[in-house]
Design a protein around this motif. Structure first.
Motif, PDB file in Angstrom:
ATOM      1  N   MET A   1       0.972  -1.338  -0.037  1.00 24.90           N
ATOM      2  CA  MET A   1       0.097  -0.062  -0.102  1.00 24.90           C
ATOM      3  C   MET A   1       0.894   1.334  -0.068  1.00 24.90           C
TER       4      MET A   1
ATOM      5  N   LYS B   1       0.259   7.834   2.174  1.00 26.09           N
ATOM      6  CA  LYS B   1      -1.162   8.618   1.802  1.00 26.09           C
ATOM      7  C   LYS B   1      -0.621   9.669   0.896  1.00 26.09           C
TER       8      LYS B   1
ATOM      9  N   GLN C   1      -0.278   8.579  -2.445  1.00 27.10           N
ATOM     10  CA  GLN C   1      -1.277   8.476  -3.217  1.00 27.10           C
ATOM     11  C   GLN C   1      -1.918   9.715  -3.760  1.00 27.10           C
TER      12      GLN C   1
ATOM     13  N   ASN D   1      -5.173   6.574 -11.078  1.00 26.07           N
ATOM     14  CA  ASN D   1      -4.616   5.696  -9.882  1.00 26.07           C
ATOM     15  C   ASN D   1      -5.059   6.495  -8.512  1.00 26.07           C
TER      16      ASN D   1
ATOM     17  N   PRO E   1      -6.619   6.631  -4.670  1.00 27.12           N
ATOM     18  CA  PRO E   1      -6.358   5.853  -3.378  1.00 27.12           C
ATOM     19  C   PRO E   1      -7.750   4.854  -2.986  1.00 27.12           C
ATOM     20  N   ALA E   2      -7.281   4.169  -2.173  1.00 25.83           N
ATOM     21  CA  ALA E   2      -8.549   3.119  -1.937  1.00 25.83           C
ATOM     22  C   ALA E   2      -9.526   3.726  -0.926  1.00 25.83           C
TER      23      ALA E   2
ATOM     24  N   LYS F   1     -15.582   1.867   1.425  1.00 29.80           N
ATOM     25  CA  LYS F   1     -14.534   0.981   0.393  1.00 29.80           C
ATOM     26  C   LYS F   1     -14.703   1.683  -0.735  1.00 29.80           C
TER      27      LYS F   1
ATOM     28  N   LYS G   1     -11.532  -0.011  -5.728  1.00 31.81           N
ATOM     29  CA  LYS G   1     -10.380  -0.757  -5.861  1.00 31.81           C
ATOM     30  C   LYS G   1     -10.457  -2.226  -5.577  1.00 31.81           C
TER      31      LYS G   1
ATOM     32  N   ASN H   1      -8.444  -4.289  -5.856  1.00 30.08           N
ATOM     33  CA  ASN H   1      -7.175  -4.780  -5.106  1.00 30.08           C
ATOM     34  C   ASN H   1      -6.379  -3.457  -5.271  1.00 30.08           C
ATOM     35  N   GLU H   2      -5.093  -3.521  -4.592  1.00 31.00           N
ATOM     36  CA  GLU H   2      -4.374  -2.207  -4.410  1.00 31.00           C
ATOM     37  C   GLU H   2      -3.737  -1.731  -5.887  1.00 31.00           C
ATOM     38  N   ASN H   3      -3.792  -2.761  -6.860  1.00 27.98           N
ATOM     39  CA  ASN H   3      -3.142  -2.441  -8.194  1.00 27.98           C
ATOM     40  C   ASN H   3      -4.248  -2.146  -9.306  1.00 27.98           C
TER      41      ASN H   3
ATOM     42  N   THR I   1      -8.170   0.198 -10.085  1.00 29.13           N
ATOM     43  CA  THR I   1      -8.968   1.078 -10.009  1.00 29.13           C
ATOM     44  C   THR I   1     -10.183   0.870 -10.843  1.00 29.13           C
TER      45      THR I   1
END
Length: 278
Positions: free
Chosen positions: A1, A4, A7, A37, A39-40, A94, A132, A134-136, A138
Motif C-alpha cells: 500500500m 497517503k 497516493q 490511480n 486511493p483506496a 470502500k 479498488k 485490489n491495491e493495483n 481502480t
C-alpha cells in the motif's frame, strides 16, 4: 500500500475536458499516466488543484475521404483550471468520491490575419466514483455537465459527458490508465445540433526512476453526423513524460498528433499538466 501523500500525488483529478470547438484533440485527451490511480476507500478528505495548458496549430485537416488538406490556419490556446475535492462517504467506506469544478480559458488566433478571439469558456462540473478491487487496480465512473455561460468562445449549448475509467499498476513498474465514454450535446443558439460523440483515451507508462515516467498515449473519437454535418472520426497518438517532482506535485508534458482521421482538423499540439494536492 502506498503512503497517503504518495497516493495524493498520483491523483490527476479524474478528467481534463476541452471543448470540441476549442481543440482539434479528442475529449479528455489531456489525461496522464496516473490519471485514475486513485486511493483506496477510507482515506482522509483532501483537495487537488490542476492546471492544464495546450497549444495547437490547426494548419492541416482531413476531408470526408480521409485525405489531408489545408486547415483553418489558426493557433488554439487552451488553459483549464480545475479544483477537486476527494472524500470517502461514511455509508460506503470502500468507495471513493470526487467532485470537480473546471473553468477553461480559450484563445483562437488567425495567424494569417493577425487577429484573435479569446475569453472564458463554458465551465464544467461533475463527480467521479470509484472502487479498488485490489491495491493495483481502480475501476470507476464519472459524469460532467458543460454549462453554456462562457464569453465569445462559448459553444452556447449544454453538454453531458459521461465515461467509465480504469487504472492498472502492472509488473516491472508499467502502468495502464484510460477511459471510454460519450458526449451528448443539445442544440446551439445557431440552431445546429452536434451529433453524439464516442471517445476513449489510453496511457501506457513506465516508471524508469523515482521522478521520471515516460509514456505513450492513444486517443480516438467518433462523432455521428447530424443537421447536415458529416460523421467524423480521429485516431491520435502521442508521447510524453511525467515528472514526479514532489510527493504532492507533478508536471506532465506531452506532444500529440493525428495518425488518421475523416472530417477532422489535424491535431498538432503540445500539452502541459501541473498537479498540486493538499
Amino acid at each position: 500500500m502506498m503512503h497517503k501523500h504518495t497516493q495524493k500525488s498520483l491523483v490527476a483529478a479524474a478528467l481534463a475536458l476541452m471543448s470540441a470547438s476549442a481543440s482539434a484533440g479528442v475529449n479528455f485527451d489531456a489525461i496522464g499516466p496516473h490519471e485514475y490511480n486513485l486511493p483506496a476507500g477510507g482515506f482522509e478528505p483532501f483537495n487537488v488543484f490542476v492546471q492544464y495548458a495546450s497549444v495547437s496549430d490547426d494548419d492541416k485537416a482531413y476531408d470526408a475521404d480521409g485525405d489531408k488538406i489545408d486547415g483553418p490556419g489558426t493557433r488554439t490556446l487552451v488553459g483549464i483550471s480545475k479544483y477537486v475535492r476527494f472524500w470517502t462517504p461514511g455509508w460506503a467506506p470502500k468507495i471513493g468520491l470526487a467532485y470537480e469544478i473546471l473553468v477553461p480559458t480559450i484563445g483562437v488566433r488567425d495567424k494569417a490575419a493577425g487577429t484573435q478571439t479569446s475569453g472564458i469558456g463554458d465551465p464544467l462540473t461533475g463527480f467521479a466514483v470509484w472502487y479498488k478491487p485490489n491495491e493495483n487496480a481502480t475501476l470507476g465512473f464519472q459524469s460532467f455537465v458543460h454549462i453554456p455561460v462562457g464569453g465569445e468562445v462559448s459553444d452556447t449549448n449544454w453538454k453531458s459527458n459521461t465515461s467509465f475509467f480504469w487504472d492498472f499498476r502492472l509488473p516491472a513498474k508499467f502502468g495502464f490508465t484510460g477511459d471510454a465514454g460519450y458526449l451528448y450535446q443539445t442544440e446551439r443558439v445557431s440552431g445546429f445540433k452536434p451529433g453524439l460523440s464516442w471517445f476513449t483515451n489510453d496511457r501506457f507508462g513506465l516508471r524508469v526512476s523515482e521522478h521520471v515516467e515516460p509514456f505513450i498515449g492513444f486517443d480516438a473519437e467518433y462523432q455521428d453526423g447530424n443537421d447536415g454535418a458529416p460523421h467524423s472520426w480521429t485516431i491520435d497518438g502521442g508521447v510524453g513524460v511525467m515528472f514526479h517532482t514532489f510527493k504532492n506535485q507533478s508536471i506532465t508534458v506531452r506532444y500529440s498528433t493525428t495518425l488518421d482521421a475523416v472530417s477532422r482538423v489535424e491535431n498538432d499540439s503540445l500539452n502541459v499538466r501541473y498537479i498540486y494536492s493538499w
